[in-house]
Enzyme design. Structure first.
Site, PDB file in Angstrom:
ATOM      1  N   ALA A 198       0.835  -1.202   0.000  1.00  0.00           N
ATOM      2  CA  ALA A 198       0.000   0.000   0.000  1.00  0.00           C
ATOM      3  C   ALA A 198       0.869   1.251   0.000  1.00  0.00           C
ATOM      4  O   ALA A 198       0.572   2.231  -0.696  1.00  0.00           O
ATOM      5  CB  ALA A 198      -0.937  -0.002   1.203  1.00  0.00           C
ATOM      6  N   LYS A 199       1.949   1.244   0.775  1.00  0.00           N
ATOM      7  CA  LYS A 199       2.878   2.380   0.832  1.00  0.00           C
ATOM      8  C   LYS A 199       3.526   2.615  -0.534  1.00  0.00           C
ATOM      9  O   LYS A 199       3.643   3.755  -0.994  1.00  0.00           O
ATOM     10  CB  LYS A 199       3.935   2.117   1.905  1.00  0.00           C
ATOM     11  N   ILE A 200       3.939   1.543  -1.191  1.00  0.00           N
ATOM     12  CA  ILE A 200       4.553   1.663  -2.521  1.00  0.00           C
ATOM     13  C   ILE A 200       3.564   2.265  -3.512  1.00  0.00           C
ATOM     14  O   ILE A 200       3.918   3.151  -4.307  1.00  0.00           O
ATOM     15  CB  ILE A 200       5.072   0.294  -3.007  1.00  0.00           C
TER      16      ILE A 200
END
Length: 71
Positions: free
Chosen positions: A47-49
């Site tokens: 999700a961060k990527i």
């Protein structure tokens, strides 16, 4: 960014076992205003990527528009 970190407004996207997330959530809320459970191990990182990729695409588009406007 640094400003959000200083203000305690970070967002944490966390993957892992839900019991472990629940145990760590209180600590994470001391550092950030948004703590999101994303699912299994690795999903928080994914999700961060995706979030970083979307930000980069937006920044590139803005830079290209400014370059076009200047020319």
């Amino acid at each position: 960014g640094v400003g959000a970190a200083r203000a305690g407004n970070l967002t944490f996207m966390v993957g892992g076992m839900e019991q472990e997330f629940d145990a760590a959530k209180e600590l994470l809320t001391c550092m950030g205003s948004n703590v999101v459970y994303c699912g299994e191990v690795g999903t928080g990182q994914a999700a961060k990527i995706c979030n970083n990729m979307l930000l980069a695409i937006s920044m590139i588009g803005t830079a290209e528009a400014m370059n076009l406007g200047i020319r």
